[in-house]
Scaffold this active site. Structure first.
Site, PDB file in Angstrom:
ATOM      1  N   ASP A 350       0.840  -1.191   0.000  1.00  0.00           N
ATOM      2  CA  ASP A 350       0.000   0.000   0.000  1.00  0.00           C
ATOM      3  C   ASP A 350       0.881   1.249   0.000  1.00  0.00           C
ATOM      4  OD1 ASP A 350      -2.652   1.349   0.475  1.00  0.00           O
ATOM      5  OD2 ASP A 350      -1.639   1.949   2.330  1.00  0.00           O
ATOM      6  N   GLU A 386       1.808  -0.425  -5.028  1.00  0.00           N
ATOM      7  CA  GLU A 386       0.834   0.612  -5.372  1.00  0.00           C
ATOM      8  C   GLU A 386       1.674   1.875  -5.528  1.00  0.00           C
ATOM      9  OE1 GLU A 386      -3.417   2.332  -3.749  1.00  0.00           O
ATOM     10  OE2 GLU A 386      -1.787   2.134  -2.304  1.00  0.00           O
TER      11      GLU A 386
END
Length: 707
Positions: A350, A386
């Site tokens: 993330d 990401e």
């Protein structure tokens, strides 16, 4: 237990380690003056002993307590200067969770006692709170790591064959009728035969789980009766979140992984190493902040009072300081733990740009990325970034180094826009060929582009074609949360409808989007439930919805959903069967002497090669391409002998007649896919052209045997 019963122990490994005869405790803190380990009874409520860790080696406090067994509950109290203006927030009145704890028991109770400063004091976070936080915080648990694994059925899935399936442990099984009620929403439920068999038969290869490491619920959600459903607020990087355990036994997760490996499936973890729930200077003191705030977090420059404040590249209040060697070590130790001890097959990171940001900005040769690249364990598993955050230079799609794959949001946005009628053929062509303009460098491969149209964050596939606007009223934020630029289209009616024409168009658009995803070069990622039309009722930000909004409705799958599932399954089977759909080299349109042709040829509807002026022309709403099975599939110039594929996509609302190119294999074209048809069948094409219905996809595969 008397004070003298603690021995010096070892500074490694970090955390609480059961040796068979006792427990070794080791905690990094560069600025502490004393560290105490507090032991609690089985309930976790009553402190029964407190030991000062007697040794301090290389900034690691350590001690060994003979006789302690797995199941021991513990926490730390760390002494040192309370000088927020200098970055230090030590407060021994606050019981702290071990960053290396393998398990936790109890829930966090939000209250003023868990803050290091006195909430409401006129001096704010410069004040000092003397109340004991122990009754309000979870306790760490000593774990025995012994587990007998089954022999693995196969090696990890090659990148070129990988198809990700993103799902949520609780949301996927909470309403599954075959899963026993006590196991729904848990790892045990996810390992149920009916669940595993659905995933295996669908044809994906790698199940990507939303965060499962120990995380917290924030009071701004619980006060509204909501919860942190997605879990992007990790506090325990080595521990499973207890809410996903049916048995309160970490081996439950290991048994689930074993079951998936037995079925030939990989397990990928979505991990959050960019921030913690401790927030900014006004946040609680739960772990890192009280252990060594100045080391664990990125703080403002030291000039003036700046060290009091946190750099907030995450938008959550703080940012972990991976430029510090001990923090970097903690993160890589955590990753290795999940691979070597829990047998997972990879990670999706993330806000990964933060992990690669040094003091001078994003650096593809930064400490964390270099650590992963050289590590013999981490470099052997799948690493997916990401590649964006809200910090300076935060958007880095294509910017990560070799060995990494990246979520490609340009694929998502372009494909959505194309089927809505807003994207050019040129932009679409880049996406269909793994965005080589971004990823074709330094020997990276097409698999580096992780293509997706939907993910946990945003509309589901069914909602993407059913809503023009987000409908997040249930989140309690007046529908102000979530993205507004969704590039969605409701096909003529907002939300649920009985209009047959609208429903038929929505079904075709879902087939179009799935076909685009699975026919493109690169690594596809499918959102769980999209294969049968799962809806979130127009909510595109269901992060706080532990409810039927987020739970997969297995019993509500209707005939149309079953038809879509069959279509998705057939597409995945086609992708597996045709090597040209997942080449390990970028398709560039260059001439191949071996194949005596181009590796990919782009056509207009008239069957002529696309010219430069056609690509960006506003009237160009269709694109077609041929990938020859005769093209070499590697740098070793061996002539391939695979089937060739011709694909035509008509993004126009009216039908378009496509002239079919000559079959390069000397055979005939067999139509495998026509998204205008609700039921797919194969048919030999005995004419030189084929009409694509408005908004549809055609797939033809070469065959030497007429069918």
């Amino acid at each position: 237990m008397p004070e003298h019963s603690i021995l010096e122990g070892q500074p490694f490994p970090r955390g609480a380690t059961f040796t068979g005869e006792g427990v070794n405790f080791a905690l990094f803190s560069a600025h502490a003056t004393k560290v105490e380990v507090c032991l609690f009874d089985e309930s976790g409520q009553n402190e029964i002993a407190r030991h000062t860790l007697p040794e301090y080696t290389d900034e690691v406090w350590h001690g060994y307590v003979p006789g302690l067994q797995p199941g021991t509950r513990y926490g730390y109290r760390v002494h040192g200067p309370y000088e927020p203006q200098n970055g230090h927030r030590f407060n021994p009145n606050k019981l702290l969770m071990d960053p290396y704890a393998r398990a936790h028991v109890g829930e966090l109770r939000w209250g003023p006692e868990i803050f290091g400063y006195t909430v409401g004091h006129e001096d704010g976070d410069l004040s000092f709170d003397e109340r004991d936080s122990a009754p309000f915080v979870p306790k760490c648990v000593v774990v025995d790591s012994h587990f007998v694994w089954k022999p693995r059925a196969a090696n990890r899935v090659p990148w070129g064959e990988t198809v990700f399936y993103e799902t949520h442990v609780r949301g996927f099984t909470q309403r599954h009728p075959a899963v026993p009620e006590a196991e729904r929403g848990t790892f045990a439920g996810l390992a149920h035969d009916a669940v595993v068999e659905h995933i295996r038969q669908l044809g994906v290869t790698s199940v990507e789980l939303l965060p499962i490491q120990m995380f917290l619920n924030q009071p701004f959600l619980t006060d509204k009766g909501l919860t942190n459903f997605w879990g992007y607020d990790t506090l325990g990087f080595f521990a499973l979140d207890p809410r996903y355990l049916a048995s309160a036994d970490v081996d439950e997760f290991k048994r689930m992984v074993d079951r998936y490996h037995e079925a030939g499936l990989e397990v990928i973890m979505d991990v959050v190493y960019n921030h913690t729930p401790e927030g900014n200077e006004l946040g609680p003191t739960l772990s890192f902040k009280g252990i060594d705030n100045a080391s664990y977090y990125r703080l403002m420059p030291a000039d003036g009072p700046g060290r009091r404040y946190y750099i907030n590249d995450t938008g959550t209040g703080n940012t972990l300081n991976l430029s510090h060697p001990r923090v970097l070590q903690m993160v890589t130790d955590s990753l290795r733990y999940w691979v070597t001890e829990m047998h997972v097959d990879g990670f999706r990171f993330d806000l990964a740009t933060i992990l690669a940001r040094e003091d001078h900005g994003f650096d593809e040769g930064g400490g964390f990325l270099d650590s992963c690249r050289q590590d013999p364990v981490l470099s052997s598993v799948k690493l997916i970034a990401e590649p964006w955050d809200c910090g300076p230079g935060g958007y880095q799609v294509g910017g990560f180094p070799p060995g990494w794959a990246e979520w490609n949001d340009r694929f998502r946005d372009t494909v959505r826009a194309f089927w809505k009628g807003d994207a050019s053929a040129a932009a679409m062509a880049q996406c269909l060929t793994a965005s080589g303009d971004k990823f074709n460098r330094r020997g990276r491969r097409p698999w580096a582009s992780v293509n997706f149209i939907t993910a946990h964050d945003g509309f589901t596939l069914a909602d993407l074609v059913s809503y023009n606007d987000k409908h997040n009223e249930a989140n309690g934020e007046d529908n102000k949360d979530g993205h507004s630029d969704n590039r969605s289209w409701n096909c003529g009616a907002e939300g649920p409808t009985e209009e047959a024409d609208v429903l038929a168009l929505r079904a075709r658009q879902q087939r179009n989007l799935l076909a685009t995803l699975l026919l493109s070069q690169g690594t596809p990622m499918l959102l769980a439930g999209d294969e049968f039309g799962r809806t979130q009722q127009g909510n595109n930000n269901a992060y706080c919805q532990d409810s039927e909004i987020s739970w997969v409705d297995w019993e509500g799958i209707d005939t149309r959903g079953q038809s879509l599932q069959a279509f998705a399954t057939s597409l995945l089977a086609l992708r597996r069967a045709l090597p040209v759909l997942h080449r390990t080299r970028f398709l560039t349109g260059d001439w191949s002497e071996v194949a005596q042709g181009k590796d990919i040829v782009w056509f207009n509807a008239a069957g002529e090669e696309m010219q430069a002026e056609e690509w960006d022309a506003p009237h160009t709403r269709s694109v077609a391409w041929l990938i020859s099975g005769q093209a070499p599939s590697s740098s070793i110039q061996k002539r391939a002998n695979d089937a060739s594929v011709f694909v035509a996509m008509n993004g126009w609302h009216e039908g378009v007649e496509f002239k079919l190119p000559a079959c390069p294999d000397g055979g005939v074209w067999v139509r495998h896919i026509d998204t205008a048809l609700e039921q797919q069948d194969r048919a030999t094409v005995d004419s030189s052209s084929y009409t694509a219905t408005g908004r549809s996809v055609l797939v033809f595969v070469s065959s030497r045997d007429a069918e």
